[in-house]
Structures are given as structure tokens and as C-alpha cells.
Design a protein around this motif. Structure first.
Motif, PDB file in Angstrom:
ATOM      1  N   ALA A  86       0.861  -1.187   0.000  1.00 30.35           N
ATOM      2  CA  ALA A  86       0.000   0.000   0.000  1.00 30.35           C
ATOM      3  C   ALA A  86       0.894   1.232   0.000  1.00 30.35           C
ATOM      4  O   ALA A  86       1.939   1.254   0.670  1.00 30.35           O
ATOM      5  N   SER A  87       0.522   2.252  -0.753  1.00 33.06           N
ATOM      6  CA  SER A  87       1.349   3.456  -0.841  1.00 33.06           C
ATOM      7  C   SER A  87       0.497   4.668  -1.146  1.00 33.06           C
ATOM      8  O   SER A  87      -0.590   4.563  -1.724  1.00 33.06           O
ATOM      9  N   ALA A  88       1.006   5.835  -0.733  1.00 33.66           N
ATOM     10  CA  ALA A  88       0.405   7.129  -1.047  1.00 33.66           C
ATOM     11  C   ALA A  88       1.527   8.039  -1.520  1.00 33.66           C
ATOM     12  O   ALA A  88       2.541   8.204  -0.827  1.00 33.66           O
ATOM     13  N   ASP A  89       1.365   8.638  -2.712  1.00 33.87           N
ATOM     14  CA  ASP A  89       2.417   9.450  -3.324  1.00 33.87           C
ATOM     15  C   ASP A  89       1.867  10.809  -3.732  1.00 33.87           C
ATOM     16  O   ASP A  89       0.688  10.940  -4.094  1.00 33.87           O
ATOM     17  N   LEU A  90       2.769  11.791  -3.705  1.00 33.79           N
ATOM     18  CA  LEU A  90       2.488  13.112  -4.259  1.00 33.79           C
ATOM     19  C   LEU A  90       3.578  13.409  -5.280  1.00 33.79           C
ATOM     20  O   LEU A  90       4.755  13.478  -4.934  1.00 33.79           O
ATOM     21  N   PHE A  91       3.206  13.559  -6.562  1.00 34.05           N
ATOM     22  CA  PHE A  91       4.157  13.714  -7.654  1.00 34.05           C
ATOM     23  C   PHE A  91       4.144  15.135  -8.196  1.00 34.05           C
ATOM     24  O   PHE A  91       3.113  15.818  -8.178  1.00 34.05           O
ATOM     25  N   ASP A  92       5.306  15.544  -8.700  1.00 34.06           N
ATOM     26  CA  ASP A  92       5.445  16.787  -9.462  1.00 34.06           C
ATOM     27  C   ASP A  92       6.340  16.471 -10.649  1.00 34.06           C
ATOM     28  O   ASP A  92       7.533  16.219 -10.489  1.00 34.06           O
ATOM     29  N   LYS A  93       5.770  16.460 -11.854  1.00 34.54           N
ATOM     30  CA  LYS A  93       6.517  16.042 -13.037  1.00 34.54           C
ATOM     31  C   LYS A  93       7.299  17.164 -13.700  1.00 34.54           C
ATOM     32  O   LYS A  93       7.877  16.976 -14.767  1.00 34.54           O
ATOM     33  N   GLY A  94       7.332  18.333 -13.067  1.00 33.59           N
ATOM     34  CA  GLY A  94       8.211  19.387 -13.537  1.00 33.59           C
ATOM     35  C   GLY A  94       7.644  20.274 -14.609  1.00 33.59           C
ATOM     36  O   GLY A  94       8.369  21.110 -15.155  1.00 33.59           O
ATOM     37  N   THR A  95       6.370  20.135 -14.950  1.00 37.84           N
ATOM     38  CA  THR A  95       5.725  21.009 -15.928  1.00 37.84           C
ATOM     39  C   THR A  95       4.528  21.681 -15.258  1.00 37.84           C
ATOM     40  O   THR A  95       3.995  21.167 -14.266  1.00 37.84           O
ATOM     41  N   PRO A  96       4.069  22.817 -15.764  1.00 35.54           N
ATOM     42  CA  PRO A  96       2.943  23.525 -15.130  1.00 35.54           C
ATOM     43  C   PRO A  96       1.710  22.639 -15.014  1.00 35.54           C
ATOM     44  O   PRO A  96       1.299  21.985 -15.974  1.00 35.54           O
ATOM     45  N   GLY A  97       1.114  22.624 -13.832  1.00 33.31           N
ATOM     46  CA  GLY A  97      -0.105  21.853 -13.610  1.00 33.31           C
ATOM     47  C   GLY A  97       0.104  20.364 -13.459  1.00 33.31           C
ATOM     48  O   GLY A  97      -0.879  19.614 -13.413  1.00 33.31           O
ATOM     49  N   ALA A  98       1.371  19.891 -13.405  1.00 35.07           N
ATOM     50  CA  ALA A  98       1.642  18.455 -13.366  1.00 35.07           C
ATOM     51  C   ALA A  98       1.917  17.975 -11.943  1.00 35.07           C
ATOM     52  O   ALA A  98       2.788  17.150 -11.710  1.00 35.07           O
ATOM     53  N   ARG A  99       1.175  18.488 -10.981  1.00 35.47           N
ATOM     54  CA  ARG A  99       1.305  18.066  -9.588  1.00 35.47           C
ATOM     55  C   ARG A  99       0.022  17.324  -9.205  1.00 35.47           C
ATOM     56  O   ARG A  99      -1.078  17.867  -9.300  1.00 35.47           O
ATOM     57  N   TYR A 100       0.180  16.067  -8.775  1.00 36.87           N
ATOM     58  CA  TYR A 100      -0.999  15.253  -8.508  1.00 36.87           C
ATOM     59  C   TYR A 100      -0.645  14.191  -7.479  1.00 36.87           C
ATOM     60  O   TYR A 100       0.526  13.960  -7.140  1.00 36.87           O
ATOM     61  N   GLY A 101      -1.666  13.518  -6.969  1.00 43.62           N
ATOM     62  CA  GLY A 101      -1.490  12.476  -5.974  1.00 43.62           C
ATOM     63  C   GLY A 101      -1.923  11.124  -6.498  1.00 43.62           C
ATOM     64  O   GLY A 101      -2.692  11.017  -7.466  1.00 43.62           O
ATOM     65  N   ARG A 102      -1.415  10.078  -5.828  1.00 43.34           N
ATOM     66  CA  ARG A 102      -1.770   8.708  -6.207  1.00 43.34           C
ATOM     67  C   ARG A 102      -1.840   7.845  -4.949  1.00 43.34           C
ATOM     68  O   ARG A 102      -0.974   7.930  -4.071  1.00 43.34           O
ATOM     69  N   PHE A 103      -2.873   7.021  -4.847  1.00 45.03           N
ATOM     70  CA  PHE A 103      -3.048   6.109  -3.728  1.00 45.03           C
ATOM     71  C   PHE A 103      -3.202   4.699  -4.295  1.00 45.03           C
ATOM     72  O   PHE A 103      -4.013   4.490  -5.214  1.00 45.03           O
ATOM     73  N   ASP A 104      -2.455   3.755  -3.740  1.00 50.38           N
ATOM     74  CA  ASP A 104      -2.449   2.402  -4.291  1.00 50.38           C
ATOM     75  C   ASP A 104      -2.591   1.393  -3.165  1.00 50.38           C
ATOM     76  O   ASP A 104      -1.919   1.499  -2.121  1.00 50.38           O
ATOM     77  N   LEU A 105      -3.476   0.400  -3.361  1.00 49.25           N
ATOM     78  CA  LEU A 105      -3.683  -0.678  -2.409  1.00 49.25           C
ATOM     79  C   LEU A 105      -3.651  -1.999  -3.163  1.00 49.25           C
ATOM     80  O   LEU A 105      -4.366  -2.174  -4.158  1.00 49.25           O
ATOM     81  N   PHE A 106      -2.820  -2.947  -2.689  1.00 51.51           N
ATOM     82  CA  PHE A 106      -2.634  -4.188  -3.427  1.00 51.51           C
ATOM     83  C   PHE A 106      -2.451  -5.360  -2.452  1.00 51.51           C
ATOM     84  O   PHE A 106      -1.328  -5.730  -2.121  1.00 51.51           O
TER      85      PHE A 106
END
Length: 892
Positions: free
Chosen positions: A416-436
Motif C-alpha cells: 500500500a502506498s500514497a504518493d504526491l508527484f510533481d513532473k516538472g511542468t505547469p499543472g503536473a502536480r498530482y497524488g496517487r493512492f495504491d492498495l494491493f
């Protein structure tokens, strides 16, 4: 005749009698007198409990006020020992004047001279035509040496070196020097000589002469770079305290300017350590050239720290920052890192307990990527490098190892994981939650059959989603040309003139007169992938069933075999069924790592035949096990093998022998110990497998079909074969192949072989082959538009040494055996390394040659390293530049 014989016998008897009488009349021989005994004198304890012992040859005069000692003289006083051919000693002052083959030993130091005036009490004196040795491994000689205290001496007209040869490979010629044992040497007018040539002069130099760390100036390093010019690197080392030190760098580059650097190392506790390095240069070459993306102020910073806290807690941190990625190309001296395309920083905090681990992770990744620059109207089509920075800020991950659920036959594995990403371009900041979570169970109803089943569920939630394939207007639902066709559409260079002009401004349908969006607007139009603030939830189910058996095995006894006294062969049929539910709208997933590329819609079975070969082998070879376990608790056993538990086993055997009544015969114990030294290991595995899909074809060929629109298909996939051979932990061979069932030919194959030897080095050989069977068949039918290529490449990497590691040879290269394009080189990547090491210095030559389409890199490096000094000469030349001074531009 008889009378003559009697007369002869009579003469012989008479001669014998006369000789005997004469012998009786000669005086008896005198015995050899014994040599005179050496004179010895013992004087009671003096100041500090020191005892004086004197031994000398015959003819010595031992008086009350003066001792004249001759021949082999040996005087011992505390930890001081004086030996000479002649010594005049005055007991009142404890002053000795020694002549001829004088040797003075004190602690770990030794001085020899032709004449010495020395005081045993004050441990001071003067040595003439002297030579000496000081820890850790320095030799010196001088016309005059004045020993002014127990640990200090002054040398006049001296030579200082770490070489033990009669003619040193390198040395310092010194006018005057003050040496403080296990501290520093203060050198006046030192001239550094290699052979008979003077390569360096300084009016004054401070030199450490102790085995422990010592603060002071380090010997300067000299080098040359094609880009930076002549390099003189200076460094100051500061031993701050026992658990930390620092090195400051000041480099002169004749073309690039002055560079400064710092390296700081620390050990805060027994379970942690860290470092910080930084370098800065105001690059005069970049200032004059004013290249885009290359600043004048150029720098690199690296930081690392590892720490183990309380039970189960661990911290690992690495930070790498750089002014520009051309810094590596211009200043990195390690040829392997000069093309490094990224700077990675990360932070890991881990807590483990029981079956679980909690991981906190943050990451910053700065890297260079190649991007196409949208051309202006009338401008050229070009590609450039762009630096982007991506973040994981942060990630929280919980992992659970496979564990039984109560007393049930079910086991649970959890991710299980929770991530906050920033891909380095405008508006490319988002979150992801995963359960397996995955539930599994394993049954063995009979010894020759294993059955295992698993059932899992994966739910991944994204706070944003992406959309592509929108047509050149990049607006969803407009029906623009190209929208939803599954291809990346854009305007192109239709007339191949390298310039975006009216002939290219046709819109994404690339057809004149259709009025498609973008046609004739004077702007280069292309589809883009856009991020939207619309959450997306991906759910998938998976299941699997594996049946292994019936299993067959046979044991082969080979008691006379030198490799193994016993072998075992097993044959295992295996069937694996796998199911994964369909995942819709996969194009909306924002890809970042392996979680985002999980496939879906699978319903297939894999059947395989696996055969394994086991052998009874020693615990390990001497070289490799010594590396893994270390020699402190181990010993060598027969046939050069290595047993890390031998000492403990020997102690147990001795105890058992003592407890046996009457000291029973040890044969049985030795046989049992020999068996314990052997372990069952898998030395070879062969697996042949094939997949079958219940959903659709796994093999397709348009060239073999009745037409391009009616290809030949099969639900069976290629036949795969994998062979692994591991006769020892230092040798391995891995061979893989894939057989196309439609073309009935080998499509893909690869080989990897490794050989390791702690004394002789290593060899790695790789080979890969990929055949374009479909493209070649289409091209043969006159349908294919491009010439098909069969790729085949062999790689070789190795390093070895000779003559007790005095000669070192290294090689790394890749050669293309298959088809190549015009102008494409076959020999891609070459690195050659040659080194020669002596008792006190080493030489190394390294050549790097990389050839790729549109890119070429050639580097040459020559390095001289001196024992106790470090690198003193580092010349580098080539097409891409070099690093300033001794400071590494990148610390892995």
C-alpha cells in the motif's frame, strides 16, 4: 723369482717399522685455543627504570670513568639499542661516540651512519652520512642528522622517499628538514624528482609522516585538459577530530580560471556516517563563449548520510545538485561519469517490525531529455536538450511480507502506498493512492505434487488524469482530424528541406485544401498530452493457479569425482494459469513508475518443463567466501575451499573427542566433518515454456497471411528456453532464446557469462540477437517500405592482473555484429585501461572511445600515483574536456 719376492716383502716391512719409529719420535699436535669470550657488563636500573646492558668484543677496556668498546659492540638502554664496530662511552654523561657500521634502533625507527655522537639519557645526538626509516613507510638519508629530542630530528642535505629501491623511482631532495616522528616533516627547499628529473620545487613544504590522519597541505597535483589547459591542484587537509575531517581545494586552470572545493566527512556514531562535497568555478571559457544553457558560475554539490537508529529504524539520504549538465562533460575526470544525464536526490526512512515495513521516501530527479523544438514559420526543424525536475514529495509505503492468517491455510501479502508527484511542468502536480493485497495458499497433497493459488485486488486512485490523441486542436470532442485514431499526429517536413514553410503547414491530416484545423495558420501544429483535474480510479482483479508435478528425481553417486561426490537431477512439469481483469481508459493514467504500467485483460496459461541439477559442493571457494564472510572467524580447508565455520567446528570436535571414552578413533568424526563442509547447491536449470491465451492471438504475421488484412494468427506464443549454469558462486552462464512458431525460426536470443577470481580479476561476456522476421518477409514480398534490420551485439568487459598485481589490464567494448545503417559504426563503446604498480608508485593509462550516430567522444587519461602522496600527475585530453584538479565532480 721367489728370492726377489721375499726381498721386496722384507723392504716393505722394514719401511713400515722405520716409519712407525719416526712417527713416535715427532711431537704431538697442539689443540686450537678457544676464542676469547665477549665482554659483558650490566648496569642496574637508571632513571625511569631503564637498565643498561653492554656487550663488546675482546680487547675492550671497561674502566670506571670511560669504556673503550671494540669489534661488535651492542649497547641496550631502555627501548634504545646502539650497535657499532667501535664505541667510546662515558658513564657519567651517558654519551657514546660510535664509529663504523653504526645502527641506532628506537621504537619502530632505525638510523644507520658511519659516525654517531649520541647521548643515551637525553636521546639526542648527531649522525654523519646517515640513513633512516620512519613509520608508516618513509626512508631518508642525509649528510648530517641532528636528533634534537626523542621524536625530533633535523636533516641537512637529505633525500626523502617512500621507495625501498637502491635508486628510488621518486624522492624529495631537501636542503634542510625538521621531522617530528608520527607528526609532520617541515621541508625547506624541497625538489621533487622522478628518476633524475626535477618536476617540482617549493621553498617550503609541510609533509605528514604518521600513520594516522594528519592536518596539513597535500602534495599538489599537476594535470592537463584540452579544454581547461594546464591544471595545478592544491589541497589542505584538516583532521578536525577523530570522527570528522575536511579537505579544502584550490585549483588553477590556465584557461578556465580558479576553482575551489570542499570535501567534509563525519562519523556521528558507530551506526552512522556521512559526507558533503562541493565545487565551484567561475568558468572563463563559458564566459567568453556565452553558450546557451552554460552559465559562467558552475558548481556541483553532493551530500550523503546513512544512519541506523533504534530497533528497526534506518535513514538513507543522498542529495546531488548541479549548475548545468555540461559540467560533467567539461570537468568530470572519471570517464564513466562524464556523460551522466541526471542528478538524483532521495531520502529514505524505514521502520521494520515483524512481517511489516513502513517506508517514507522523497525524491528529486533532475535530468536532461531531448525534445523537438516547435519551429517558427520559416524556421528550421531542430532538436534540443531540456532540463526537467521531477519530485516525489513524499511517498508513504507499507509492505507486509507473506504471513499466515491465523490457523487458516491462507497467507497474506500486502503493498500500500500514497504518493504526491510533481513532473516538472505547469499543472503536473498530482497524488496517487495504491492498495494491493494478495491472498495465497499452498498445498502438497502428495510429496511429488505442489499446488498453489493466489487471488489479488489492486485499486489505484489518481487525483488527476491525462488525455491525449485529441487532434491538432487539442480539444476533446471536436472531431478534429486525428482525434481518437491512436496515433500521434502532427505537421511534418513534407518537402524535406529542413524548414517549416507553406508546404508543411497543412494541418494534422497533412493534405492541402481540406480546411483542417491548423492548415495555413503559420503555426506548427501537433497533438499534446494534457493533464486535467478529473480524478481517475483504476481497479483490477487478478488470480492465479500453479501446479507443479508430478516431480521426478534421481540421485547419482560419484565418490571419485573431484567436483561433487553426489548429484541429483529433478524433472518438474509446471502449469500456471493467470487471470487479470480488463482495465479501461488506460490512456488516462499518468505514467511515473512500475505501478502505473500494470497491464490488464489477461486470461492465459503457461505450461513449462523444468529440469534442475544439484550437486554437493564445498561451502565456498577461498577467494569469494573470504570476500563474503571475511577471514576473522574462518579458516582454509582441503582443496583450497573455505569454511567460515571451521574454527567453531574444530572447537566442538575437540570437546567431543575429550568426552569420548578412551579417545575413540576420530575417523568417523572426520568423515562427518567433511560432510558438513559440503552443501547442496543448484548448479544448472533448464526451462522450456510456452503461453496460450484464451482471449486472442499471441502470435500474428501479416507476411504469412493470405493478405495484409487477413494475417496468420495463433493463440500460442513463442517457445521460450532459458538455461542457467552456476557451477560456483564465481562462475555463471545465462542463455535465453525465443522461437517464433509462425516463422519456425529463432527470433531472439541472449547470452550472459560471468567469471570472477579475487586474484586474477573478472570477465563478463554478453551477446544479444534480435531478428526482424516480419519485416524481412514483407520486404521480400515488395511490401515493406524500410529495409529490415537484424540486430546482434556482443559485449566484453574484463580486468586482470599479472606479477602479483603489478600489471593491470582492463577492457570494455561493444561490437555490432548485425545489420547497421550507413555511417553507423560497428565498434560502439570502448574503454581500455593499463596500469603498472611498483612498491612505491603506480602508472595508469585509460582510453575511452564512444561512437554513435551523430555523436563521438574520445578521451585519453594518464595518471601517476605515488605511495603516501596520492595522484601527482593527471593528464587528460580528448574531444570533451576534463575535470579541474583532484576534486571529483560527482560522488556516487
Amino acid at each position: 723369482m721367489a728370492s726377489v719376492a721375499k726381498a721386496g716383502i722384507g723392504l716393505l716391512i722394514l719401511a713400515a717399522l722405520c716409519g712407525s719409529a719416526a712417527a713416535k719420535q715427532e711431537p704431538a699436535a697442539q689443540p686450537t685455543p678457544p676464542p676469547p669470550e665477549r665482554q659483558r657488563k650490566f648496569v642496574g636500573e637508571g632513571p625511569g627504570g631503564k637498565a643498561l646492558e653492554i656487550a663488546a668484543g675482546p680487547g675492550s677496556i671497561i674502566g670506571k670513568d670511560e669504556l673503550i668498546l671494540k669489534e661488535y659492540v651492542d649497547i641496550k638502554y631502555g627501548d634504545t639499542r646502539l650497535q657499532a664496530d667501535y664505541v667510546r662511552y662515558v658513564p657519567a654523561t651517558k654519551e657514546a661516540t660510535a664509529l663504523g657500521n653504526v645502527i641506532l634502533d628506537q621504537g619502530t625507527s632505525r638510523l644507520t651512519a658511519e659516525k654517531v655522537i649520541y647521548n643515551l639519557d637525553t636521546e639526542t645526538g648527531t649522525f654523519y652520512s646517515a640513513r633512516g626509516y620512519a613509520e608508516p613507510s618513509y626512508y631518508f638519508e642525509a649528510e648530517i642528522i641532528e636528533k634534537i629530542s626523542k621524536d625530533e630530528m633535523v636533516l641537512h642535505d637529505a633525500t626523502f622517499t617512500a621507495c625501498s629501491q637502491p635508486v628510488p623511482y621518486w624522492r624529495f631532495k631537501i636542503g634542510r628538514a625538521l621531522i617530528r616522528q608520527d607528526n609532520y616533516a617541515y621541508l625547506h627547499n624541497p625538489r621533487f624528482k622522478i628518476g633524475h628529473a626535477i618536476v617540482f620545487y617549493s621553498p617550503y613544504l609541510v609533509w605528514p609522516v604518521k600513520s594516522d590522519r594528519a592536518s596539513g597541505l597535500l602534495f599538489p597535483e599537476f594535470g592537463f585538459s584540452r579544454r581547461s589547459g594546464t591544471i595545478i591542484s592544491n589541497a589542505l587537509y584538516w583532521a578536525i577530530r577523530r570522527n570528522m575531517d575536511a579537505t579544502f581545494y584550490l585549483d588553477y586552470l590556465s584557461l578556465a580560471g580558479y576553482g575551489t572545493g570542499l570535501e567534509y566527512r563525519y562519523v556521528p556514531s558507530g551506526s552512522g556516517r556521512g559526507y558533503f562535497t562541493g565545487y565551484f568555478i567561475r568558468d572563463q571559457i563559458a564566459k567568453q563563449a556565452q553558450e546557451e544553457g552554460v552559465p559562467t558560475n558552475r558548481w556541483v554539490i553532493n551530500y550523503g548520510h546513512n544512519q541506523i537508529f533504534g530497533p528497526g529504524w534506518k535513514l538513507v539520504a543522498n542529495a546531488n545538485f548541479i549548475s548545468d549538465f555540461d559540467y560533467y562533460r567539461d570537468f568530470e575526470r572519471d570517464l564513466r561519469l562524464s556523460t551522466n544525464p541526471q542528478a538524483l536526490s532521495n531520502l529514505f526512512v524505514t521502520q521494520t517490525w515483524g512481517f511489516y515495513s513502513l517506508n517514507l521516501r522523497g525524491e528529486r530527479r533532475e535530468q536532461v531529455i531531448n525534445v523537438d523544438v516547435p519551429p517558427a514559420f520559416g524556421g528550421p526543424f531542430v532538436q534540443t536538450e531540456e532540463t526537467i525536475t521531477r519530485w516525489i514529495e513524499p511517498e508513504i509505503e507499507l509492505r507486509g511480507r507473506r504471513q499466515r492468517l491465523g490457523n487458516s491455510p491462507l497467507f497474506l501479502t500486502l503493498e500500500a502506498s500514497a504518493d504526491l508527484f510533481d513532473k516538472g511542468t505547469p499543472g503536473a502536480r498530482y497524488g496517487r493512492f495504491d492498495l494491493f493485497p494478495v491472498f495465497s495458499s499452498q498445498l502438497s497433497p502428495v510429496p511429488w505434487l505442489d499446488v498453489s493459488a493466489s487471488l489479488g485486488f489492486r485499486d489505484t486512485y489518481y487525483t488527476k488524469s491525462q488525455r491525449g490523441d485529441l487532434g491538432c486542436d487539442n480539444v476533446q470532442g471536436t472531431g478534429d482530424s486525428g482525434e481518437g485514431n491512436g496515433f500521434a499526429d502532427s505537421e511534418r517536413d513534407e518537402n524535406q528541406n529542413g524548414v517549416f514553410d507553406a508546404a508543411d503547414d497543412l494541418g494534422c491530416d497533412r493534405t492541402a485544401g481540406t480546411g483542417d484545423f491548423g492548415e495555413g495558420n503559420g503555426v506548427f501544429d501537433q497533438e499534446k498530452t494534457l493533464l486535467f483535474d478529473s480524478p481517475f480510479d483504476r481497479r483490477s482483479y487478478q488470480g492465479g493457479l500453479t501446479v507443479i508435478g508430478p516431480k521426478f528425481s534421481r540421485v547419482f553417486d560419484r565418490p571419485n569425482s573431484t567436483f561433487s561426490p553426489q548429484y541429483k537431477n529433478t524433472i518438474e512439469p509446471r502449469i500456471t494459469y493467470g487471470y487479470r481483469s480488463r482495465i479501461t481508459n488506460t490512456d488516462r493514467i499518468i505514467p511515473y513508475d512500475e505501478i502505473d504500467v500494470v497491464g490488464g485483460n489477461a486470461n492465459s496459461v503457461t505450461y513449462a518443463l523444468v529440469t534442475r541439477l544439484f550437486a554437493k559442493r564445498p561451502v565456498g571457494g577461498a577467494e569469494q567466501m573470504k570476500t563474503l564472510f571475511g577471514p576473522q572467524n574462518s579458516t582454509f580447508v582441503g582443496a583450497g575451499s573455505f569454511d567460515p565455520y571451521a574454527k567453531a567446528r574444530e572447537a566442538l570436535e575437540r570437546r567431543q573427542k575429550e568426552q569420548r571414552p578412551g579417545g575413540a578413533s576420530p575417523e568417523s568424526t572426520e568423515e562427518e566433518a567433511e560432510k558438513k563442509r559440503l552443501s547442496t547447491v543448484e548448479i544448472a536449470t533448464l526451462e522450456i515454456s510456452q503461453d496460450y491465451s484464451f482471449l486472442g492471438p499471441l502470435s500474428t504475421s501479416s507476411a504469412l497471411g493470405s493478405s495484409l488484412f487477413e494475417p496468420r494468427q495463433s493463440n500460442f506464443g513463442p517457445i521460450n528456453a532459458n538455461l542457467r549454469v552456476n557451477p560456483s558462486i564465481r562462475t555463471s552462464i545465462d542463455l535465453r532464446s525465443s522461437y517464433d512458431i509462425l516463422f519456425r525460426q529463432l527470433r531472439e536470443a541472449s547470452l550472459s557469462a560471468n567469471l570472477r577470481n579475487a586474484r586474477r580479476g573478472f570477465v563478463d561476456v554478453t551477446w544479444s540477437m534480435l531478428r526482424d522476421l516480419e519485416g524481412r518477409a514483407l520486404f521480400g514480398q515488395g511490401i515493406g517500405s524500410e529495409q529490415p534490420f537484424n540486430r546482434s551485439q556482443i559485449g566484453l568487459q574484463g580486468e586482470t592482473s599479472f606479477r602479483g598485481r603489478k600489471i593491470l589490464l582492463g577492457l570494455q567494448t561493444n561490437y555490432e555484429l548485425g545489420d547497421i545503417k550507413q555511417g553507423e559504426p560497428r565498434l560502439r563503446d570502448q574503454r581500455y585501461r593499463f596500469g603498472y604498480n611498483t612498491q612505491c608508485c603506480g602508472f595508469q593509462v585509460e582510453v575511452l572511445n564512444r561512437n554513435f550516430v551523430g555523436s563521438s567522444q574520445r578521451e585519453f587519461r594518464f595518471l601517476i600515483n605515488l605511495k603516501g602522496v596520492g595522484n601527482v600527475i593527471d593528464f587528460q585530453s580528448g574531444s570533451t574536456g576534463a575535470l579541474p584538479g583532484t576534486f571529483p565532480g560527482f560522488v556516487p
